[in-house]
Design an enzyme around this catalytic site. Structure first.
Site, PDB file in Angstrom:
ATOM      1  N   GLN A 549       0.818  -1.211   0.000  1.00  0.00           N
ATOM      2  CA  GLN A 549       0.000   0.000   0.000  1.00  0.00           C
ATOM      3  C   GLN A 549       0.854   1.264   0.000  1.00  0.00           C
ATOM      4  OE1 GLN A 549      -2.980   0.033   3.078  1.00  0.00           O
ATOM      5  NE2 GLN A 549      -3.386  -2.162   2.860  1.00  0.00           N
ATOM      6  N   CYS A 550       2.002   1.225   0.669  1.00  0.00           N
ATOM      7  CA  CYS A 550       2.870   2.395   0.739  1.00  0.00           C
ATOM      8  C   CYS A 550       3.811   2.423  -0.458  1.00  0.00           C
ATOM      9  CB  CYS A 550       3.688   2.380   2.031  1.00  0.00           C
ATOM     10  SG  CYS A 550       2.677   2.475   3.528  1.00  0.00           S
TER      11      CYS A 550
END
Length: 699
Positions: A549-550
């Site tokens: 996600q990052c």
């Protein structure tokens, strides 16, 4: 009594320094040759003697036309300024040779008679200067060249004066004469009293009952040689000049050169000098003085060689040294920042890129979708290139992990849930450079495969996004997810904007410009970010672990990609076709690959389509990709549907990504691919059966 002279003092208006700054930076550059500058002087009736005799340099002195003489009542002086490139050059300039050359110009004009066409040369001056453009310090030294008389002129009788009526009549007559002659003649002239006639027509301001017993007649310096004084008694003849001196007995500096003319052209060793100090508004004050002068008898009045020349100005301490003006003390800090921002850019034009069009870059309005790591670095690089209009769009807030990677944010911005990124990024840019026109919008960009929960809100966001894209020139796609870039890609292509894109991997990056609408009817154009996709972008954050996600990248990747992206934009803006510029085609293969500039005189080099970088081996690749006819973002069917349907098309696309797949043709491509794969599998199965039979036969 020996004659003494009041020297000129320089008086420079602050706007002149700014004009000199701009002239050096934008026009002269490395050229340090002398250029004309207009000086002005005037009688100052209310000034103390020490404050008189000022050579004024106005803000327009560098650009004033040769026919201009400045404000009413001021007398022009011919000057030149030599603005050198280094302080060492200033120090090493031969000052004696410089003033001698200036004196030669006056002497030669007297010798050949051209002084009659430009008497203002008698009050000429020179400026040697060095402008430190980084510190706004101007070092300068004035020279007022004066030819020395040998033997010296002496005053033979007491100083004469006019009464109020005589002065008024003289001022009126000089005013009339000035309307008939070149402005360069206003400072030096001849005057005589014509007796035995009426005093002539008067101004309505004069007392009609006053008759001074003669009338004034005014002539140009050249008129001496055509008999101007022939009908006048010796005591009624005057050689005159505008005298800015307020000393009771000392005339000003220009008289030195006028006396050389009197001796060399008029062959006189005795003369009455009228030091004209009156002005039209105060003509009744009768401030002018008359100096009866003579010099010792000499064998030959005519000089055989140029006399000695002096005239370098003394500084405020009375020393023969230059003066220094620190303009930074007087300038508004915001204006200082404005000029400082442009300084390094304009210095590029001096040697390295003389054809660089900085105004086009400066006036390009940039919309940054994303105010995170990429947005921070891109905006700083845009500021470095002098871009004045930047707008941020971002829906996120500053988190505690941001400030170390995103240079527009500080620790304080993370408190209380974090400030809105777009708003705070705009404020940070304003703190860095107050002259930037920057705005921030906390706006969510509608994304594919993200359901619409509030149609009114989503439509308002779409409308605002469209408004911002339409009002900007370059659109930067700097968001975290692939699907968030789909709609801006489509809208940017439909609006024929410059669309810039950067995406990051762990140690890789891609920097690219999207292809623009073709200038002709062809479909051949460069591709966009989605042209290599075989499926429509979907929700990339669904069912992802934290590291997925990052944006997990090496810390330097974002700064490298951002810098390349902004440099690519500036290269686009320098191309005559702007976003329609073709991508370079490689010549050679392998390590011998090379590219040619197109056009060959492009000031910044190539205008590639894509740059792909690999930090693991520190290499870049230049790639040229054509648009894909079935692209989900820039293909003709998708563009046509968007142009026709607008929000209705977007609403349908957001609700069903399959709609975009069918519309663009990607769904059909996938079906054909699946069919081809099935047929290939069937073919492989048949081939396998044949091989088994053969092997059986061999056995």
């Amino acid at each position: 009594m020996d004659l003494k002279f009041a020297t000129f003092s320089s008086e420079i208006e602050l706007p002149f320094y700014s004009a000199l700054f701009s002239s050096k930076l934008d026009h002269d550059k490395l050229d340090s040759s002398a250029r004309p500058v207009l000086g002005l002087y005037e009688p100052r009736s209310q000034a103390n003697p020490e404050a008189s005799t000022r050579m004024q340099i106005l803000g327009s002195a560098l650009t004033s036309d040769q026919d201009e003489s400045g404000p009413l009542g001021m007398t022009r002086a011919e000057g030149y300024i030599k603005n050198v490139n280094t302080i060492e050059e200033f120090k090493n300039t031969d000052k004696n040779a410089m003033i001698k050359k200036a004196g030669e110009q006056i002497w030669d004009a007297i010798q050949d008679g051209t002084i009659y066409s430009c008497p203002s040369l008698l009050a000429s001056f020179r400026i040697l200067s060095y402008a430190d453009l980084k510190k706004y310090r101007f070092t300068y030294w004035f020279a007022f060249p004066a030819l020395h008389s040998e033997p010296q002129w002496k005053r033979t009788e007491p100083i004469g004066r006019l009464n109020s009526d005589e002065s008024t009549a003289l001022v009126e007559r000089i005013g009339t004469w000035r309307y008939m002659v070149d402005r360069r003649e206003h400072g030096f002239f001849l005057a005589k009293k014509v007796r035995g006639e009426a005093s002539g027509p008067r101004s309505s301001l004069d007392d009609p009952g006053v008759d001074i017993g003669y009338r004034w007649d005014i002539g140009s310096l050249r008129d001496f040689e055509t008999g101007f004084f022939n009908d006048a008694a010796e005591e009624d003849r005057y050689v005159a000049f505008v005298d800015p001196s307020n000393y009771p007995e000392y005339p000003s500096w220009p008289l030195r050169n006028l006396l050389i003319l009197v001796r060399q052209r008029y062959r006189l060793n005795k003369v009455q000098i009228l030091c004209y100090r009156d002005t039209q508004p105060r003509r009744h004050e009768a401030r002018s003085i008359i100096l009866p002068l003579a010099m010792d008898q000499v064998g030959d009045v005519e000089l055989k060689s140029m006399p000695k020349v002096t005239g370098w100005e003394r500084n405020g301490n009375g020393d023969l040294r230059p003066r220094v003006a620190n303009l930074a003390e007087y300038m508004d800090p915001t204006r200082l920042a404005d000029q400082a921002v442009d300084l390094n850019l304009k210095l590029m034009k001096w040697r390295l890129a003389p054809n660089l069009d900085l105004d086009t870059i400066k006036n390009t309005k940039c919309l940054l979708l994303g105010a995170g790591t990429l947005g921070s670095y891109v905006s700083r690089n845009l500021l470095g290139w002098g871009v004045r209009k930047i707008t941020f769009i971002d829906y996120g807030s500053v988190s505690f992990s941001n400030p170390v990677r995103q240079p527009l944010f500080k620790f304080e911005d993370c408190h209380n849930g974090g400030k809105p990124k777009a708003i705070q990024a705009a404020e940070a840019l304003r703190e860095i450079y107050p002259g930037v026109d920057v705005e921030g919008y906390a706006l969510s960009v509608p994304m594919l495969d993200h359901p619409i929960h509030n149609e009114a809100k989503t439509k308002a966001e779409f409308d605002k996004l469209k408004e911002l894209i339409d009002s900007h020139d370059a659109i930067f796609l700097l968001m975290d997810t692939r699907e968030s870039r789909w709609l801006p890609t489509l809208m940017g292509k439909a609006a024929n904007k410059i669309v810039m894109n950067a995406a990051l991997g762990f140690d890789t990056y891609v920097v690219m410009r999207h292809g623009a609408k073709p200038l002709d009817d062809s479909e051949d154009t460069l591709g966009c970010y989605f042209c290599n996709d075989v499926v429509v972008a979907a929700d990339s954050m669904k069912d992802q672990t934290l590291d997925q996600q990052c944006t997990v990248t090496r810390p330097g990747v974002a700064a490298i990609a951002s810098a390349l992206l902004v440099e690519l934009l500036t290269s686009i803006l320098q191309h005559p076709l702007k976003q329609h510029a073709p991508a370079p085609i490689s010549a050679g293969t392998g390590s011998a690959v090379s590219y040619e500039r197109d056009p060959h005189d492009h000031p910044l080099g190539l205008v590639p389509h894509q740059v792909r970088g690999f930090l693991s081996n520190f290499q870049n690749m230049i790639i040229r990709g054509k648009s894909y006819p079935q692209c989900s973002a820039c293909s003709k069917p998708v563009l046509d549907a968007y142009r026709e349907g607008g929000w209705d098309f977007v609403k349908t696309a957001l609700a069903s990504r399959d709609y975009v797949a069918e519309l663009s043709g990607l769904a059909e491509v996938q079906r054909l691919a699946e069919k081809a794969a099935a047929e290939m599998q069937w073919s492989e199965d048949e081939e396998g059966m044949g091989e088994e039979e053969g092997e059986g036969e061999l056995i």
